[in-house]
Write a protein that holds these residues in place. Structure first.
Motif, short mmCIF file in Angstrom:
data_model
loop_
_atom_site.label_atom_id
_atom_site.label_comp_id
_atom_site.label_asym_id
_atom_site.label_seq_id
_atom_site.Cartn_x
_atom_site.Cartn_y
_atom_site.Cartn_z
N TRP A 70 0.83 -1.20 0.00
CA TRP A 70 0.00 0.00 0.00
C TRP A 70 0.87 1.26 0.00
O TRP A 70 0.62 2.20 -0.75
CB TRP A 70 -0.92 -0.02 1.22
CG TRP A 70 -1.81 1.19 1.31
CD1 TRP A 70 -2.98 1.41 0.64
CD2 TRP A 70 -1.59 2.35 2.14
NE1 TRP A 70 -3.51 2.63 0.97
CE2 TRP A 70 -2.68 3.24 1.90
CE3 TRP A 70 -0.61 2.72 3.04
CZ2 TRP A 70 -2.79 4.47 2.53
CZ3 TRP A 70 -0.71 3.95 3.67
CH2 TRP A 70 -1.79 4.81 3.42
N GLU A 74 0.76 3.93 -3.03
CA GLU A 74 0.09 5.19 -2.73
C GLU A 74 1.05 6.37 -2.52
O GLU A 74 0.68 7.51 -2.77
CB GLU A 74 -0.80 5.03 -1.49
CG GLU A 74 -1.89 3.99 -1.65
CD GLU A 74 -2.84 4.32 -2.80
OE1 GLU A 74 -3.11 5.53 -3.03
OE2 GLU A 74 -3.30 3.38 -3.48
N PRO A 125 0.53 4.98 -10.94
CA PRO A 125 0.34 4.43 -9.59
C PRO A 125 0.79 2.99 -9.46
O PRO A 125 1.27 2.57 -8.40
CB PRO A 125 -1.18 4.56 -9.38
CG PRO A 125 -1.57 5.72 -10.24
CD PRO A 125 -0.68 5.64 -11.45
#
Length: 493
Positions: A70, A74, A125
């Motif tokens: 994550w 992110e 991303p």
């Protein structure tokens, strides 16, 4: 292959506008940008450090999961884009659509020409896993950023590194394809997560160039035989301070000049996915060449057969051409001492060469090794082989072939230095076509002087020697020695 294209050389040309801008930006803007870049890189390092903290090298060979994944997804791209922004990349354009992992497990990017190319892996991303030099992971601070990307590491100095790199690319590429085909049931979810590698992205040229052509692609990205997506990188800037070539501005100078630009433009274009045919799957070289031609047509540049090794050789030849004779003779002296050559032995070798050859003959290193008595089966990292590799660029011509004229020049001058007289220059005159040392033509003298002074930018000295010599009705060997010694007496000191 176009002979007039050299992909390994880059020269900057400054207009008055650029000079004024660089001065003003250095005073008023660069200090601010340095502070912001330091802050952005520090923030990025903290995020990367937290993400990989506590993971062993073996654990880093598996895809990150949970909160680590994550953080990677992110926070990695925004921080990298912040670094881009404060460096002056105010406009990063993308064209086309990036393919999914299922469509193309491997992204092949070209041309590789800038130190900032590595940041392009963060644009999306879903960041990519690059192929990186093994040394990069050991650099303080930078090593943490490299580990964060979980690259496929390769070393040019380790024997099995390349094959290991290819195997790792195959493993990740095939795992991407397989994981995307797995069902989403609870029973298989753990297996799927274990195989969720990012797309592998690499620059198959394997080194940086000046973007004037595409050099040979390494086949690592193409050996898995899976679909690849070509990605071309363009730098549409009027003042090119991003190109980092074998010969040209240093990376530190490029960073400074880039900070001095109001904005730097870069465009990343995703091309349609290239699916290999059966023939290409069985022939990675054919696969690589065909993809390279597709990318070259979009970039509107030719393809060449140059490789990383050609870049290394060009740099060696370039540096050798900039050295004075004292430096060249020192290099030759190192080789001579390693293989036990004396001036008497070399005098015999020079006599043999001028009897058998002429200066327009180009020979290979095997011929020269045989003449010098160097064993062909010497290990690559032996002292003699290293000394020979350092010496060869000093006698290469512009095409990388060994010039006998240059070899005779440096060897005869070395003998002159050892014997404290210039008698060995007769071999240089002979190989340049002089048959009678009592009547030497102006053309032959000019050729010899140009050879002796090739690395000296003082053209006035060259012309002065010839002008002074030919005030006389004829030139003999003693006159030639006198004028050369007067200008280059350091040969004998």
């Amino acid at each position: 292959m176009p002979v007039d294209i050299n992909p390994f050389y880059h020269e900057l040309h400054y207009s008055k506008y650029q000079i004024i801008k660089i001065v003003l930006m250095t005073i008023f803007v660069v200090p601010v940008r340095l502070v912001l870049v330091t802050f952005a890189l520090s923030l990025g390092w903290v995020i990367c450090k937290v993400t990989v903290q506590g993971l062993s090298d073996e654990e880093l060979k598996k895809p990150l999961t949970g909160w680590r994944r994550w953080l990677q997804r992110e926070f990695g791209p925004p921080v990298a884009q912040l670094v881009f922004f404060v460096l002056g990349f105010l406009f990063i354009r993308t064209k086309g659509q990036r393919a999914s992992k299922k469509e193309a497990p491997v992204l092949v990017m070209a041309p590789h020409s800038s130190w900032t190319d590595a940041l392009l892996h963060f644009l999306d991303p879903d960041i990519t896993s690059p192929v990186s030099r093994m040394d990069n992971a050991q650099i303080p601070i930078i090593g943490t950023l490299v580990k964060f990307l979980q690259p496929v590491c390769v070393s040019r100095d380790v024997a099995n590194s390349r094959s290991d790199c290819v195997n790792e690319i195959k493993r990740r590429a095939t795992s991407c394809s397989e994981s995307n085909n797995l069902p989403d049931s609870d029973e298989d979810r753990d297996v799927k997560n274990e195989g969720e590698w990012q797309q592998v992205a690499l620059f198959p040229e394997g080194t940086t160039t000046n973007r004037k052509c595409l050099i040979s692609f390494k086949t690592g990205a193409f050996q898995p035989g899976v679909p690849v997506q070509p990605v071309v990188v363009k730098w549409p800037n009027h003042f090119d301070c991003v190109t980092w070539a074998f010969v040209g501005p240093s990376v530190y100078k490029l960073i400074w000049l880039q900070l001095c630009q109001i904005t730097t433009f870069v465009q990343v274009q995703y091309l349609p996915v290239y699916t290999p045919s059966d023939e290409e799957k069985s022939d990675p070289t054919l696969f690589a060449n065909n993809v390279r031609h597709v990318m070259a047509s979009v970039l509107n540049v030719p393809v060449t057969s140059y490789t990383y090794r050609d870049g290394v050789q060009f740099r060696r030849r370039y540096l050798a051409s900039k050295q004075g004779w004292s430096a060249k003779i020192a290099i030759w002296n190192n080789l001579a001492s390693k293989i036990g050559l004396t001036s008497q032995v070399l005098d015999d070798i020079l006599k043999y060469i001028v009897q058998k050859q002429r200066s327009n003959d180009l020979v290979d290193s095997d011929w020269l090794e045989e003449v010098l008595g160097i064993q062909s089966d010497l290990p690559k990292n032996s002292d003699v082989r290293n000394a020979l590799n350092e010496f060869l660029p000093t006698i290469h011509n512009s095409e990388g072939k060994i010039s006998l004229e240059k070899f005779v020049a440096i060897t005869s001058l070395w003998c002159c230095k050892q014997e404290k007289n210039l008698d060995s220059l007769k071999y240089l005159l002979t190989i340049c076509g002089v048959d009678d040392l009592n009547h030497i033509s102006e053309e032959s003298v000019n050729r010899c002087v140009q050879t002796i002074f090739e690395s000296n930018s003082d053209h006035h000295s060259k012309n002065e020697i010839i002008t002074d010599m030919f005030k006389l009705s004829y030139v003999n060997f003693e006159t030639f020695k006198h004028h050369v010694c007067r200008k280059q007496g350091d040969f004998l000191t």
